[in-house]
Enzyme design. Structure first.
Site, PDB file in Angstrom:
ATOM      1  N   LYS A 112      33.259  26.643  27.598  1.00 51.83           N
ATOM      2  CA  LYS A 112      33.463  27.600  26.359  1.00 51.83           C
ATOM      3  C   LYS A 112      33.491  28.987  26.669  1.00 51.83           C
ATOM      4  O   LYS A 112      34.267  29.674  26.156  1.00 51.83           O
ATOM      5  CB  LYS A 112      32.526  27.453  25.294  1.00 51.83           C
ATOM      6  CG  LYS A 112      31.026  27.939  25.502  1.00 51.83           C
ATOM      7  CD  LYS A 112      30.096  27.467  24.282  1.00 51.83           C
ATOM      8  CE  LYS A 112      28.608  27.960  24.565  1.00 51.83           C
ATOM      9  NZ  LYS A 112      28.605  29.603  24.757  1.00 51.83           N
ATOM     10  N   THR A 113      32.614  29.438  27.659  1.00 46.84           N
ATOM     11  CA  THR A 113      32.664  30.855  27.868  1.00 46.84           C
ATOM     12  C   THR A 113      34.187  31.334  28.548  1.00 46.84           C
ATOM     13  O   THR A 113      34.408  32.207  28.367  1.00 46.84           O
ATOM     14  CB  THR A 113      31.299  31.371  28.926  1.00 46.84           C
ATOM     15  OG1 THR A 113      30.174  30.806  28.060  1.00 46.84           O
ATOM     16  CG2 THR A 113      31.409  32.875  29.174  1.00 46.84           C
ATOM     17  N   ASP A 120      31.033  33.481  19.633  1.00 46.71           N
ATOM     18  CA  ASP A 120      30.421  32.427  20.200  1.00 46.71           C
ATOM     19  C   ASP A 120      28.999  31.925  19.724  1.00 46.71           C
ATOM     20  O   ASP A 120      28.431  32.312  18.757  1.00 46.71           O
ATOM     21  CB  ASP A 120      30.006  33.176  21.713  1.00 46.71           C
ATOM     22  CG  ASP A 120      29.462  32.033  22.740  1.00 46.71           C
ATOM     23  OD1 ASP A 120      29.808  30.936  22.683  1.00 46.71           O
ATOM     24  OD2 ASP A 120      28.669  32.561  23.650  1.00 46.71           O
ATOM     25  N   GLU A 121      28.661  30.698  20.058  1.00 48.48           N
ATOM     26  CA  GLU A 121      27.514  29.939  19.433  1.00 48.48           C
ATOM     27  C   GLU A 121      27.527  29.904  17.817  1.00 48.48           C
ATOM     28  O   GLU A 121      26.578  30.198  17.107  1.00 48.48           O
ATOM     29  CB  GLU A 121      26.294  30.620  20.062  1.00 48.48           C
ATOM     30  CG  GLU A 121      26.136  30.694  21.467  1.00 48.48           C
ATOM     31  CD  GLU A 121      25.978  29.091  21.864  1.00 48.48           C
ATOM     32  OE1 GLU A 121      25.918  28.214  21.331  1.00 48.48           O
ATOM     33  OE2 GLU A 121      25.647  29.080  23.189  1.00 48.48           O
ATOM     34  N   GLN A 173      24.434  21.104  18.802  1.00 50.45           N
ATOM     35  CA  GLN A 173      23.733  21.951  19.500  1.00 50.45           C
ATOM     36  C   GLN A 173      23.032  22.893  18.653  1.00 50.45           C
ATOM     37  O   GLN A 173      22.593  23.807  19.027  1.00 50.45           O
ATOM     38  CB  GLN A 173      24.305  22.740  20.842  1.00 50.45           C
ATOM     39  CG  GLN A 173      24.816  21.690  21.917  1.00 50.45           C
ATOM     40  CD  GLN A 173      24.924  22.508  23.136  1.00 50.45           C
ATOM     41  OE1 GLN A 173      24.426  22.982  23.662  1.00 50.45           O
ATOM     42  NE2 GLN A 173      26.351  22.256  23.520  1.00 50.45           N
ATOM     43  N   ARG A 209      21.316  19.126  29.653  1.00 45.88           N
ATOM     44  CA  ARG A 209      20.725  20.130  30.378  1.00 45.88           C
ATOM     45  C   ARG A 209      21.067  19.458  32.012  1.00 45.88           C
ATOM     46  O   ARG A 209      21.137  20.436  32.939  1.00 45.88           O
ATOM     47  CB  ARG A 209      19.425  20.854  30.436  1.00 45.88           C
ATOM     48  CG  ARG A 209      19.213  21.591  28.982  1.00 45.88           C
ATOM     49  CD  ARG A 209      20.152  22.480  28.607  1.00 45.88           C
ATOM     50  NE  ARG A 209      20.980  21.948  27.719  1.00 45.88           N
ATOM     51  CZ  ARG A 209      22.197  22.468  27.454  1.00 45.88           C
ATOM     52  NH1 ARG A 209      22.607  23.523  27.977  1.00 45.88           N
ATOM     53  NH2 ARG A 209      23.180  21.828  26.542  1.00 45.88           N
TER      54      ARG A 209
END
Length: 685
Positions: A38-39, A224-225, A255, A619
């Site tokens: 995503k970044t 973002d997020e 998330q 993770r």
């Protein structure tokens, strides 16, 4: 003419990522699964808007939630925007954006320049003073009121609205405190952390001209997020973008694990209602984990209801089974994890930092730390209290800041009544209003003759005594040994006695006072340091002002420091692990009442606990091990534990059980025994 470098960059993206970058004609929601890049999408889209679409960088604002994420984003964008192409671009946290809006609109908001920012501890101290007016209150009550006020601000509820909608005596009390708290903050020319979003959002709703000004300034927003936004953050974005509808938000409802601090995953759903032309793009290809790990994550999270369905997949190969280890008790569990990390590091030729141990609560790390120390395994424990965030250090730093800058109103407010000098919030409010009228600092105002018309004699005497204390120490610092003057200050105010009065035990007060002397020692070392810029390497004595300034800067830097990259096993909570990844992950405590947590079971918020488990699973890059105990000690009593319901929701064919006879494969058990022997042999060699 097409930008060749930009086209080359676009070709490195997968089709869905490329679609997310190049769609610019309307509102866009990018549902980005864990590890889906995503970044890269956000940073490439910023570069695309500037290089390919010709949008000036100063018209673009990208916001996220942590300083670390903002810095990383800014660095990555910078590499794609050479020269002055990126000049004026805003890449920041939500709170920094809000702070910039407040600074630009000070007059409209009714603040004067040089306003103070109260962090949660400053705010708590003000609330404690306000609540002491009624009765002695405990820390839990202060925390509850502080949390309630934070919720009201996040939901853009004014003190008047909170008071009119109070449903019981407790809410009525909290609403009255909210009104007093807001009034005092304004008088102090201060804002708290929630205000950084609350004030701009309320300002934009009430002042159309101000909103129009900022809409002209920001033409495109990237968030973002997005699943972590609260009501006020969503309202801020909606107000700024309602006219043009040119924005991209990136998030993952699976998330969303911060409901306890106001995050609303339903904001993803709300977008569809508020922006009918919303385009939804799903990023489902994962670049982090093996197929087995992703299948477990997908199967688990499918038990939650979804507005948007998505399924993670990867080309990383099947990978090893997920191991679930059942242990006799919590001590055996910690022993097993520590010994495994030791032997697996040797077997896999891995580094210590390739291993991470995740858990629901910090208390689970205590036994594990002991075991890791026993095996001499280096580790880093995340979430500990930093030196500069301790209350006694914050008090001492406030004294030091005021000594070198009497105009530091925030420092004045923190320590004018520490130790207690019976200078209450009403006195401070009147002093603050007087200082605002006179356009002077609180320190300067505290000794002006005009105060005699506003304050009773006792209050004037107490303020004057504090003022004279600071003035006297400053005079002694100028005349001779500055350090001696500073040390004597803490003795004169009997700060140690204050600590003993407020500590839970004498040993705690002793340690806190030792921290203060450590800070003074650091100040002394800072004053007598080798100046690396001197050719002859001679020692230079700095004045105390410069040394204190360096300590203040060190405080700020410590709060913003990067992740420790030394070779250590990482220990952290599931909440703290979000956004990180490790080759080998252990998740401890897969038991009912722990994961999912007892509070969530009682409150009926199992869905968020399942998302927390999902975050933990995703993770892991190569191997994932989950552990649980049959018995665990609580309140001095050994209790039987029930395996977590989440274990039953994992794909059975991909799970390798240990310590559970009805599930265990005898051949795999024999192989593990051989591996353990081989590991011990390697260790001895």
């Amino acid at each position: 003419m097409r930008d060749e470098l930009m086209q080359t960059r676009l070709q490195t993206l997968n089709p869905r990522q490329r679609e997310a970058v190049t769609y610019i004609n309307g509102p866009c929601l990018v549902l980005a699964g864990a590890g889906s890049g995503k970044t890269s999408v956000i940073t490439t889209k910023i570069a695309y808007l500037i290089r390919e679409c010709g949008m000036p960088a100063r018209r673009i604002a990208a916001v996220t939630f942590t300083n670390k994420a903002a810095r990383e984003m800014k660095e990555r964008v910078g590499k794609m925007l050479p020269g002055k192409l990126g000049h004026g671009l805003t890449v920041s946290t939500f709170h920094t954006l809000g702070l910039n809006i407040i600074k630009a609109e000070l007059k409209v908001l009714g603040y004067r320049s040089g306003f103070s920012l109260f962090d949660p501890e400053d705010a708590k101290a003000l609330l404690r003073d306000l609540m002491h007016k009624d009765a002695a209150v405990d820390a839990d009550q202060i925390n509850r009121v502080q949390h309630q006020i934070s919720q009201w601000k996040n939901d853009l509820v004014t003190p008047q609205q909170a008071l009119s909608h109070a449903e019981d005596q407790d809410q009525d009390y909290a609403a009255r405190l909210y009104e007093a708290y807001v009034r005092h903050l304004k008088a102090y020319n201060a804002v708290d952390f929630d205000d950084l979003i609350y004030l701009p959002a309320v300002l934009f709703e009430r002042e159309p001209e101000v909103l129009a000004r900022w809409r002209k300034r920001i033409h495109y927003m990237l968030v973002d997020e997005y699943q972590d936004t609260n009501s006020s953050q969503y309202r801020l974005v909606r107000l700024l973008m309602a006219e043009r509808e040119t924005f991209t938000v990136v998030g993952d409802d699976d998330q969303s694990i911060y409901a306890w601090r106001g995050a609303r995953p339903e904001n993803l759903e709300q977008l569809q209602d508020d922006f009918r032309s919303l385009k939804v793009i799903k990023l489902e290809q994962n670049y982090r984990s093996t197929a087995v790990i992703l299948k477990a994550a997908n199967t688990l999270i499918a038990n939650n209801p979804h507005v948007y369905e998505k399924t993670l997949w990867s080309e990383m190969g099947r990978g090893d089974d997920i191991r679930v280890i059942v242990n006799r008790n919590e001590e055996v569990e910690a022993e097993r994890v520590a010994s495994e990390i030791l032997t697996r590091r040797l077997k896999l030729s891995a580094k210590w930092k390739d291993f991470a141990v995740l858990y629901r609560g910090n208390f689970q790390a205590r036994l594990l730390e002991i075991k890791l120390q026993h095996y001499q395994i280096p580790y880093k424990l995340s979430g500990g209290t930093s030196f500069f965030s301790r209350n006694e250090i914050r008090d001492a730093m406030a004294y030091l800041r005021l000594l070198i800058n009497p105009a530091d109103d925030n420092a004045f407010l923190r320590i004018v009544n520490v130790p207690r000098r019976e200078i209450g919030p009403t006195t401070i409010e009147k002093l603050a209003n007087y200082a605002t009228e006179r356009q002077v600092s609180l320190y300067d105002a505290s000794c002006e003759l005009g105060l005699q018309e506003l304050l009773p004699e006792k209050a004037l005497f107490r303020l004057a005594r504090f003022n004279h204390l600071i003035a006297d120490v400053r005079k002694r610092m100028d005349q001779g040994d500055a350090l001696a003057a500073i040390r004597s200050l803490f003795q004169e105010i009997d700060y140690e006695g204050w600590l003993y009065q407020n500590a839970s035990a004498p040993i705690v007060a002793e340690k806190r006072m030792a921290n203060v002397w450590t800070l003074i020692d650091q100040l002394e070392r800072s004053m007598q340091r080798n100046d690396e810029g001197d050719d002859d390497g001679s020692e230079e004595t700095d004045d105390v002002e410069a040394a204190i300034s360096r300590l203040v800067l060190r405080d700020i830097m410590e709060q913003q420091q990067e992740e420790d990259d030394t070779d250590k096993v990482q220990l952290l909570t599931l909440h703290a692990s979000k956004g990180l990844e490790y080759p080998h992950v252990y998740i401890m405590g897969l038991e009912e009442d722990l994961l999912p947590h007892r509070n969530a079971i009682e409150a009926g918020t199992i869905e968020e606990e399942r998302r927390l488990a999902y975050v933990g699973i995703t993770r892991a890059r190569q191997t994932l091990t989950m552990t649980l105990a049959r018995q665990r000690k609580a309140f001095g009593e050994m209790l039987n534990c029930t395996p977590s319901r989440f274990l039953d929701e994992l794909p059975e064919d991909d799970i390798s059980w240990e310590g559970r006879p009805d599930k265990e494969d005898p051949e795999k058990k024999r192989e593990r025994g051989m591996d353990a022997i081989a590991g011990l042999k390697a260790l001895l060699q």
